[in-house]
Each structure stands twice: as structure tokens, then as C-alpha cells.
Scaffold this motif. Sequence first.
Motif, PDB file in Angstrom:
ATOM      1  N   PRO A   1       0.804  -1.240   0.000  1.00  0.00           N
ATOM      2  CA  PRO A   1       0.000   0.000   0.000  1.00  0.00           C
ATOM      3  C   PRO A   1       0.831   1.281   0.000  1.00  0.00           C
ATOM      4  O   PRO A   1       0.352   2.330  -0.456  1.00  0.00           O
ATOM      5  CB  PRO A   1      -0.826  -0.132   1.286  1.00  0.00           C
ATOM      6  N   GLY A   2       2.068   1.232   0.490  1.00  0.00           N
ATOM      7  CA  GLY A   2       2.878   2.435   0.545  1.00  0.00           C
ATOM      8  C   GLY A   2       3.679   2.714  -0.715  1.00  0.00           C
ATOM      9  O   GLY A   2       4.368   3.734  -0.797  1.00  0.00           O
ATOM     10  N   LEU A   3       3.582   1.831  -1.707  1.00  0.00           N
ATOM     11  CA  LEU A   3       4.369   1.996  -2.924  1.00  0.00           C
ATOM     12  C   LEU A   3       3.655   2.891  -3.933  1.00  0.00           C
ATOM     13  O   LEU A   3       2.433   2.885  -4.027  1.00  0.00           O
ATOM     14  CB  LEU A   3       4.650   0.632  -3.563  1.00  0.00           C
ATOM     15  N   VAL A   4       4.441   3.634  -4.710  1.00  0.00           N
ATOM     16  CA  VAL A   4       3.908   4.487  -5.776  1.00  0.00           C
ATOM     17  C   VAL A   4       4.592   4.057  -7.076  1.00  0.00           C
ATOM     18  O   VAL A   4       5.652   4.578  -7.437  1.00  0.00           O
ATOM     19  CB  VAL A   4       4.172   5.979  -5.505  1.00  0.00           C
ATOM     20  N   PRO A   5       4.022   3.080  -7.790  1.00  0.00           N
ATOM     21  CA  PRO A   5       4.679   2.559  -8.989  1.00  0.00           C
ATOM     22  C   PRO A   5       4.828   3.623 -10.077  1.00  0.00           C
ATOM     23  O   PRO A   5       4.046   4.577 -10.151  1.00  0.00           O
ATOM     24  CB  PRO A   5       3.729   1.441  -9.454  1.00  0.00           C
ATOM     25  N   MET A   6       5.838   3.431 -10.918  1.00  0.00           N
ATOM     26  CA  MET A   6       6.087   4.375 -12.011  1.00  0.00           C
ATOM     27  C   MET A   6       4.962   4.366 -13.031  1.00  0.00           C
ATOM     28  O   MET A   6       4.716   5.359 -13.712  1.00  0.00           O
ATOM     29  CB  MET A   6       7.404   4.027 -12.715  1.00  0.00           C
TER      30      MET A   6
ATOM     31  N   PRO B   1      -1.023  -2.933 -13.161  1.00  0.00           N
ATOM     32  CA  PRO B   1      -1.342  -3.621 -11.912  1.00  0.00           C
ATOM     33  C   PRO B   1      -0.411  -4.781 -11.621  1.00  0.00           C
ATOM     34  O   PRO B   1      -0.283  -5.208 -10.468  1.00  0.00           O
ATOM     35  CB  PRO B   1      -2.782  -4.113 -12.138  1.00  0.00           C
ATOM     36  N   HIS B   2       0.251  -5.286 -12.665  1.00  0.00           N
ATOM     37  CA  HIS B   2       1.134  -6.424 -12.447  1.00  0.00           C
ATOM     38  C   HIS B   2       2.416  -6.029 -11.725  1.00  0.00           C
ATOM     39  O   HIS B   2       3.062  -6.877 -11.102  1.00  0.00           O
ATOM     40  CB  HIS B   2       1.481  -7.086 -13.790  1.00  0.00           C
ATOM     41  N   ARG B   3       2.795  -4.767 -11.779  1.00  0.00           N
ATOM     42  CA  ARG B   3       4.061  -4.362 -11.171  1.00  0.00           C
ATOM     43  C   ARG B   3       4.027  -4.535  -9.653  1.00  0.00           C
ATOM     44  O   ARG B   3       5.017  -4.936  -9.043  1.00  0.00           O
ATOM     45  CB  ARG B   3       4.388  -2.917 -11.536  1.00  0.00           C
ATOM     46  N   LEU B   4       2.888  -4.248  -9.023  1.00  0.00           N
ATOM     47  CA  LEU B   4       2.789  -4.455  -7.577  1.00  0.00           C
ATOM     48  C   LEU B   4       2.837  -5.935  -7.231  1.00  0.00           C
ATOM     49  O   LEU B   4       3.418  -6.327  -6.209  1.00  0.00           O
ATOM     50  CB  LEU B   4       1.508  -3.819  -7.038  1.00  0.00           C
ATOM     51  N   ARG B   5       2.243  -6.764  -8.056  1.00  0.00           N
ATOM     52  CA  ARG B   5       2.323  -8.209  -7.832  1.00  0.00           C
ATOM     53  C   ARG B   5       3.765  -8.690  -7.940  1.00  0.00           C
ATOM     54  O   ARG B   5       4.223  -9.534  -7.178  1.00  0.00           O
ATOM     55  CB  ARG B   5       1.441  -8.952  -8.836  1.00  0.00           C
ATOM     56  N   LEU B   6       4.465  -8.148  -8.920  1.00  0.00           N
ATOM     57  CA  LEU B   6       5.868  -8.509  -9.075  1.00  0.00           C
ATOM     58  C   LEU B   6       6.679  -8.040  -7.874  1.00  0.00           C
ATOM     59  O   LEU B   6       7.589  -8.747  -7.412  1.00  0.00           O
ATOM     60  CB  LEU B   6       6.431  -7.890 -10.353  1.00  0.00           C
ATOM     61  N   ALA B   7       6.358  -6.855  -7.350  1.00  0.00           N
ATOM     62  CA  ALA B   7       7.047  -6.350  -6.167  1.00  0.00           C
ATOM     63  C   ALA B   7       6.830  -7.287  -4.984  1.00  0.00           C
ATOM     64  O   ALA B   7       7.772  -7.600  -4.238  1.00  0.00           O
ATOM     65  CB  ALA B   7       6.553  -4.947  -5.838  1.00  0.00           C
ATOM     66  N   GLU B   8       5.611  -7.727  -4.806  1.00  0.00           N
ATOM     67  CA  GLU B   8       5.298  -8.644  -3.706  1.00  0.00           C
ATOM     68  C   GLU B   8       6.104  -9.936  -3.837  1.00  0.00           C
ATOM     69  O   GLU B   8       6.705 -10.419  -2.866  1.00  0.00           O
ATOM     70  CB  GLU B   8       3.797  -8.941  -3.708  1.00  0.00           C
ATOM     71  N   THR B   9       6.138 -10.477  -5.042  1.00  0.00           N
ATOM     72  CA  THR B   9       6.887 -11.709  -5.276  1.00  0.00           C
ATOM     73  C   THR B   9       8.376 -11.500  -5.048  1.00  0.00           C
ATOM     74  O   THR B   9       9.055 -12.349  -4.446  1.00  0.00           O
ATOM     75  CB  THR B   9       6.644 -12.206  -6.706  1.00  0.00           C
TER      76      THR B   9
END
Length: 284
Positions: free
Chosen positions: A253-258, A262-270
Motif C-alpha cells: 500500500p505504501g508503494l507508488v509505482p512508475m 497492476p502487475h508491477r505491484l504483484r511482481l514487487a510482492e513476489t
Amino acid sequence: MKPAAFRYHAPRTEEEALAILAAVAPEDGRILAGGQSLMPTMAFRMARPAHLVDINGVAAFGLLAAEGGVLRIGPCVRHAMLGAPLVGGPLGALLGTVRRHIAHLPIRTRGTFCGSLAHADPASEWCLVSATLGAEMVLRSVGGTRRVAAAEFFQGIMTTALAADEMLVEARLPLLAEGTRSGFYEFSRRPGDFAQAMAIATFTLDGGVMSAPRLGLGGVEDRPCRLPAAEAMLDGQPPSAALFAAVAAAALPGLVPMTDDPHRLRLAETAIIRALSRAAGLPE
């Protein structure tokens, strides 16, 4: 395409390099070390510096030494030099692991650590290492020297605290304590492509629980970042798959993707889960 016309300078000392840079900075003069980021942009005429200051002839810029609890890295140290056998201990092991994910062999052979930091691509592995470990940058111009922490050095996409007439003359990475565990994970579409998400985790295990954890994320926001709230969740806890999943979920929730992909947050989690799992030696 070919680069636009420019004037070439080849200083032999640091003082000469700084003096030339001071003179040509108003005309978009640039430092040339590895050139693996600069030269392609010049070839496409996305960059048109009127002057190139080639610092490869400055012997002092090949500095690579562990002193006073830090690894000192000069501006002409190549990617391929980071890791064993030139850098030992837990930091050398981490750098060697990360190095293998940087582009392709010719780029690793020619590109430089400090050049990567100065370019400040959000997908740069070395920028993530520097931000996660709390590196210090030594910036120098004819006007003097200043030291800038990694958290202040990276200011956005390909934007740093470097002034036009300043050179990044040294990066200082804190040495990792003996027994430090580290894990790195990167996702890219193909080997050698830019990272879409990557994470680094380091910690020591004392009595079966984690201490001094560091967790960093890159390729997602406009600059690499540490995740202090996630680190607090790890500190003093035994490593487990359930904990790592909870830490990764809490960080999102605290991330601000470039981008709004929506897949970028999933990739971050992984990436977070796998970096932590690799550091702990748990199955991914």
C-alpha cells in the motif's frame, strides 16, 4: 544513427578532469567512464553533449579497497570486478550474486559501478544495492567535496543530487558483518532485460531470530528504496514463509509505482518474498 559532433578530452589526473568538467559543464559536458548508458543515448541523439571527458586514463579512479568498514569504489571500477575474488565476505557474495543479473557480459565487462549510480535508472541493480545498504556518495568539483547518502542522492528517474560540474569520484558501501545472510531476486521478461521488480534482503540470525534486517525494492518506483516498516516487522522474528508473505503484503500500500500497470505491484510482492526466502534458505 551516429552521435552528434562533440569534443573529446582525455585528462590524466583527477584535478585535470575536474577542471575540464567545470569548463565544459555549461555546454552539457559529460563524464565518460564505461559509456554503456551514455553512448547508446548519444547514438540515437537522445543526448548531444558538446564535450566528453574520458576519465579512463586517471589511474586513481580504479580504486577498489575495503577500508574503515566500507568498500571504496572508484568511478572506473567495472561491474565485473564486484564480487569474488576481488571483494570477499558477505558483501562480496551479495555483489557477485547481483552482478550476474546486470545486462549481458560485454556490458558487465565495460560498464562501471559509479556510472550506473550517476545514470540512476530505476531498474539499476547497483542503485538498489546502494539504497538498501545505505551507501555514501563522494561528489567532487573544483569548488570542493561533499558526501551524500544514497537516500538523498537518488531523486527520481535518472535524476540525482549531482550538480552539472560535479563528478561522482567514489561510492562507499558498508561492509556486511560476518554471518550476514543475503538474498536477491529480480524479474525481467528475458535475461539481460531491464528489471520490472527486484528486491534485496539482508539480516543476521541470532538465536534463530532475525536482527539488523535491511530490505530494499527497485524497478517499481521512480527510485530504489528501503522499506523500514517492513524491516521493523522482521526484526526479532524467526524467518518463516508466513511472515515473509505478510511483510510483502504490508509493503504494497505504501508503494507508488512508475506506471499504473497492476502487475508491477504483484511482481514487487513476489520479489520481496523471494529475496527474503533466499536469504533465509527457505523454499520459494
